[in-house]
Design a protein around this motif. Structure first.
Motif, PDB file in Angstrom:
ATOM      1  N   SER A 259      30.755   9.762  16.375  1.00 19.48           N
ATOM      2  CA  SER A 259      32.085   9.293  16.013  1.00 19.48           C
ATOM      3  C   SER A 259      33.148  10.117  16.733  1.00 19.48           C
ATOM      4  CB  SER A 259      32.278   9.393  14.510  1.00 19.48           C
ATOM      5  OG  SER A 259      32.372  10.740  14.155  1.00 19.48           O
TER       6      SER A 259
ATOM      7  N   GLU B  73      25.743   3.543   8.943  1.00 24.33           N
ATOM      8  CA  GLU B  73      26.951   3.460   9.778  1.00 24.33           C
ATOM      9  C   GLU B  73      28.054   4.367   9.204  1.00 24.33           C
ATOM     10  OE1 GLU B  73      29.539  -0.276  10.894  1.00 24.33           O
ATOM     11  OE2 GLU B  73      27.425  -0.700  11.264  1.00 24.33           O
TER      12      GLU B  73
ATOM     13  N   TRP C   6      29.705   8.361  10.803  1.00 21.60           N
ATOM     14  CA  TRP C   6      31.025   8.928  11.119  1.00 21.60           C
ATOM     15  C   TRP C   6      31.493   9.942  10.088  1.00 21.60           C
ATOM     16  CZ3 TRP C   6      34.471   8.145   7.255  1.00 21.60           C
ATOM     17  CH2 TRP C   6      34.415   6.956   6.512  1.00 21.60           C
TER      18      TRP C   6
ATOM     19  N   ASP D 159      35.971   1.044  11.316  1.00 20.36           N
ATOM     20  CA  ASP D 159      36.316   2.097  12.268  1.00 20.36           C
ATOM     21  C   ASP D 159      37.071   1.445  13.435  1.00 20.36           C
ATOM     22  OD1 ASP D 159      36.460   4.022  14.203  1.00 20.36           O
ATOM     23  OD2 ASP D 159      34.341   4.587  14.131  1.00 20.36           O
TER      24      ASP D 159
ATOM     25  N   SER E 224      35.406   1.828  16.860  1.00 17.59           N
ATOM     26  CA  SER E 224      34.026   1.408  17.102  1.00 17.59           C
ATOM     27  C   SER E 224      33.990   0.261  18.098  1.00 17.59           C
ATOM     28  CB  SER E 224      33.374   0.963  15.791  1.00 17.59           C
ATOM     29  OG  SER E 224      33.964  -0.254  15.370  1.00 17.59           O
ATOM     30  N   GLU E 225      32.800  -0.010  18.601  1.00 19.90           N
ATOM     31  CA  GLU E 225      32.623  -1.080  19.586  1.00 19.90           C
ATOM     32  C   GLU E 225      33.094  -2.423  19.023  1.00 19.90           C
ATOM     33  OE1 GLU E 225      31.849   0.056  22.489  1.00 19.90           O
ATOM     34  OE2 GLU E 225      31.958  -1.962  23.336  1.00 19.90           O
TER      35      GLU E 225
END
Lengths: 217, 412
Positions: free
Chosen positions: B2, B46, B50, B193, B196-197
Motif C-alpha cells: 500500500s 485486501e 493496506w 482505496d 488502488s488499481e
C-alpha cells in the motif's frame, strides 16, 4: 483576548444495545428507555453521519417516520423539534414522547415497517482533535470558519451547547470573554436559525453573518 | 504494497491525515495482532494488506497472523459462513469439534503472540474460537464480522454467539448487519482505496484502449453495472430497464462481472442474462477475470450512469467505486446502497426495472444533472468512504476499547 484554538472532531458510532424498532409503539417505548447519548445522537449528531445529506427533516426519528412508517403527520410533528431549544435532554425526551403518545391515540392501526426497514438506536463517542490553528481576533473569525471542516463547525457551534458549565457555542463563549466590544459578533451568531442548516450551509451562514460585520466593528 | 499515509494527503486533505497521526501518537507502541484465515484473496485480506503497513507507519506494533486449516475445516467454516448469512446449513457436533481442534492447533503456535498483545482483532468466524482457548491473555479482543449476520440460521448462530459473546467488543459494517451481543458493538463501514488499481486515475489512452477493446461507441451514452452474475444483483432487471430506455434513446449497456462459470448458480444466471440480451449488439455482457481491476476501473469511468440494481446487497462497494469516479448511481433500495445513494443528490434509489428506466431517462434528459450529481457523489465518498476514514475508525475504537470507560468525548 486568549486566542481561540480550533479543534476538529469525528464520531465513533456504536449500537445502543436496544433491539431494532419495527413499529410506532416500539419507537415510543425505545425513546422512553434509551440513553441520553442515543437521544442526542439521533437528534443532533446525525448531521455528522455519512447518511446525512439534506433530508427533509433534521432528526432521524422524523426521517424514519416519513420514509419507513410512511406517517407524514408524525414526520412533520417530529421534524419541527429543535433539540437545542430544550434546557435538557430529559425535556426533549418528554416532548418527543408527548408527540408519539398523541399520534398513537390518533391512528387506528399501529404503523409498522417491513423487515430490513427497522430503526436502530445508536450512540457515539466524539473524538476531538487539535488542529494547531488559532484565531487571534474576532475580525479573523469569519475567514477561519470559511476554512473549517464540518467536524470543526459541528464541535464548536453545535456540540459545545451540550458542554457544561457554559452550555453555549464556543465562538460565543470566546467572544463574551473578550468583553462588550464583541457584542455585535455575539448578536450576529445569535441571529442564526442554526438547527435547520446542514453543516456546509451552516458554515456559509456563519461566514455570511460574521463577514457582514467586517469594517463595521 | 500500500501507499504511505502521505500519498493520501493530496486526496483527503491534511486535516484527515493529521487526525490519524494524532490518534497514532496516542497508540504508539501498542501491540495489535489481526487474525484472519487467508493471506490472499477476498475483502479481508485486501483490507489488512493496506491497514497493517499504515498502522506500522504510525508507530503501532501491528502484525497479521493467518489461521491454518485443513480442507475439511474450510468446508465447515464455509457452511458456518453461509448459515450466518441465513442459509439453512447443518453444522453437526463433529463439525464443531473439527472447528475447535483446528483453532486449538493454531493456538499452539500463536499463543505467545496473542496472549501478549494489547489488542487482538479476529476477523470473521474462522478464527473466533481462539479466544475461549487462549487462557491468560492480557489484552482486549475484538471480533470483526465482515458479513451480514442479521438473519442467521439460528442453530448455528446459537453456538457461535456463545463464542463471540466472550469478546470485549465487536465491529459490524452497518447496524442492519448486527446481532445483539453482550459487549460494545462498533459500526465501521468498509471503504475503497483511491490509489488502488481499481480506483486510481486513468489516463485517456488507457480509457480509449478499453473502449476500443469492447467496441463501445463514444458517441452514445453508456450504462454500466459491475457485479458478479448473481440473481440478487438483478442483471436481467437491468436489461429490462435498458430495453425500456432503448426505445427512446440510443444507449449502450455493459454488464461486467467476475464469475464463476464453475458455480452452477452463477452459470445459470449468466445464461439467463445472455438469453435476455437477445443478441443485441449494444448489450455487452463481460465475464472478466478476478484481476481485471484496470478494466473495471475504465468501464466505470467510461460510463455516463452507473447502475447497481440489487434486490439484496451488503454494503455495495461497487456503488462507492462508481461514485468515486464521479458518476450518478441508480441503485436498488436495499442494504448499504441506501447509506450511499440519496435521491437527487448522489443518484436515485429504485425498486423496479421501470423505476430504473425512469431515472435513466431523467438523467439523459438533464445531462447537467449527470455532472452535478456525479460531483456530489465523489465528494460524499471522499468525506466518508475512503480508507483513511476506515483507518481512523479502527484507531479510535482501539483507543476506546483500551480506555474502556465509555466516555462520551475523547480528547486527543
Amino acid at each position: 483576548m486568549t486566542p481561540f484554538e480550533i479543534k476538529d472532531c469525528a464520531l465513533l458510532v456504536r449500537m445502543s444495545g436496544l433491539p431494532p424498532t419495527t413499529n410506532l409503539r416500539e419507537l415510543r417505548d425505545r425513546i422512553a428507555s434509551c440513553t441520553e447519548n442515543a437521544l442526542f445522537h439521533h437528534f443532533c449528531e446525525t448531521t455528522l453521519r455519512p447518511t446525512f445529506d439534506n433530508p427533509d427533516y433534521r432528526n432521524d426519528f422524523a426521517v424514519w417516520a416519513k420514509l419507513y412508517l410512511e406517517d407524514r403527520v408524525l414526520a412533520e410533528r417530529l421534524g419541527i423539534l429543535d433539540p437545542y431549544e430544550f434546557r435538557s435532554l430529559s425535556e426533549l425526551r418528554a416532548v418527543t414522547l408527548e408527540i408519539l403518545d398523541e399520534r398513537l391515540g390518533e391512528v387506528t392501526m399501529i404503523p409498522w415497517v417491513r423487515p430490513g426497514d427497522e430503526f436502530f438506536f445508536l450512540e457515539a463517542t466524539t473524538v476531538v482533535f487539535a488542529t494547531g490553528e488559532r484565531i487571534a481576533h474576532p475580525s479573523a473569525l469569519a475567514g477561519a470558519i470559511r476554512r473549517m471542516t464540518n467536524g470543526s463547525v459541528y464541535f464548536h457551534f453545535l456540540e459545545a451547547r451540550r458542554r457544561p458549565p457554559l452550555w453555549k457555542d464556543d465562538f460565543t463563549a470566546w467572544l463574551l470573554d473578550g468583553g462588550e466590544v464583541n457584542e455585535p459578533y455575539v448578536r450576529a451568531l445569535a441571529s442564526i436559525d442554526f438547527y435547520f442548516h446542514g453543516l456546509a450551509h451552516l458554515r456559509d451562514e456563519l461566514v455570511h453573518v460574521l463577514g457582514g460585520l467586517e469594517g463595521a466593528v | 504494497m500500500s501507499a504511505p499515509l502521505s500519498a493520501y494527503e493530496e486526496i483527503v486533505g491534511s486535516s484527515v491525515t493529521r487526525q490519524i497521526r494524532q490518534i497514532g501518537e496516542k497508540l504508539r507502541g501498542i501491540r495489535i495482532v489481526h487474525v484472519n484465515s487467508t493471506r490472499e484473496g477476498g475483502g479481508v485480506a485486501e483490507i489488512l494488506g493496506w491497514m497493517i503497513p499504515l498502522m506500522l507507519e504510525l508507530g503501532l506494533d501491528a502484525s497479521w497472523e493467518v489461521l491454518r486449516g485443513t480442507p475439511r475445516f474450510f468446508e465447515i467454516t464455509k457452511s458456518i459462513h453461509n448459515a450466518l448469512q441465513g442459509g439453512i446449513v447443518a453444522v453437526n457436533g463433529k463439525d464443531w469439534k473439527i472447528y475447535h481442534d483446528v483453532n486449538a492447533e493454531n493456538l499452539e503456535t500463536l499463543r505467545g503472540t496473542l496472549s501478549d498483545a494489547d489488542i487482538v482483532v479476529v476477523h470473521d468466524p474462522q478464527p473466533a474460537y481462539l479466544l475461549p482457548l487462549c487462557e491468560g491473555r492480557k489484552g482486549k479482543w475484538i471480533w470483526r464480522a465482515h458479513i451480514d449476520v442479521s438473519r442467521p440460521f439460528r442453530p448455528v448462530w446459537k453456538v457461535l454467539r456463545s463464542i463471540v459473546g466472550k469478546y470485549d467488543a465487536s465491529i459490524f459494517s452497518m447496524a442492519e448487519f448486527a446481532q445483539p451481543l453482550p459487549h460494545p458493538q462498533f459500526l465501521v463501514p468498509p471503504s475503497i482505496d483511491p490509489l488502488s488499481e481499481k480506483n486510481r486515475d486513468i489516463d485517456a489512452t488507457e480509457l480509449e484502449a478499453v473502449r476500443g477493446k469492447f467496441g463501445l461507441d463514444p458517441a452514445r451514452p453508456l450504462l454500466v453495472q459491475v457485479s458478479r452474475f448473481d440473481r440478487f444483483k438483478d442483471p436481467v432487471g437491468v436489461i429490462a430497464a435498458y430495453k425500456m430506455v432503448r426505445k427512446v434513446a440510443p444507449v449502450q449497456l455493459v454488464l461486467a462481472g467476475g464469475g464463476a462459470t464453475d458455480d452452477p448458480e452463477g452459470k445459470a444466471v449468466f445464461d439467463d442474462v445472455t438469453e435476455a440480451a437477445e443478441g443485441d449488439p449494444d448489450i455487452h455482457v463481460l465475464l472478466l477475470p478476478p484481476d481485471a481491476h484496470t478494466t473495471i476501473n475504465a468501464l466505470q469511468r467510461l460510463a455516463d450512469i452507473v447502475l447497481q440494481k440489487s434486490t439484496r446487497e451488503g454494503f455495495g462497494l461497487t456503488v462507492t467505486e462508481g461514485m468515486w469516479k464521479g458518476k450518478p448511481v441508480i441503485g436498488g433500495d436495499v442494504g448499504g446502497i441506501r447509506l450511499q445513494v440519496v435521491n437527487h443528490h448522489t443518484g436515485f434509489l429504485v425498486n423496479t426495472p421501470e423505476g430504473a428506466a425512469h431515472r435513466i431517462r431523467y438523467l439523459l434528459h438533464h445531462r447537467e444533472r449527470i455532472r452535478s450529481i456525479g460531483e456530489t457523489g465523489r465528494e460524499f465518498v471522499r468525506e466518508n468512504y475512503l480508507l483513511t476514514r476506515h483507518l481512523r475508525d479502527y484507531l479510535t475504537l482501539i483507543l476506546a476499547v483500551l480506555q474502556g470507560d465509555g466516555e462520551r468525548i475523547i480528547y486527543m
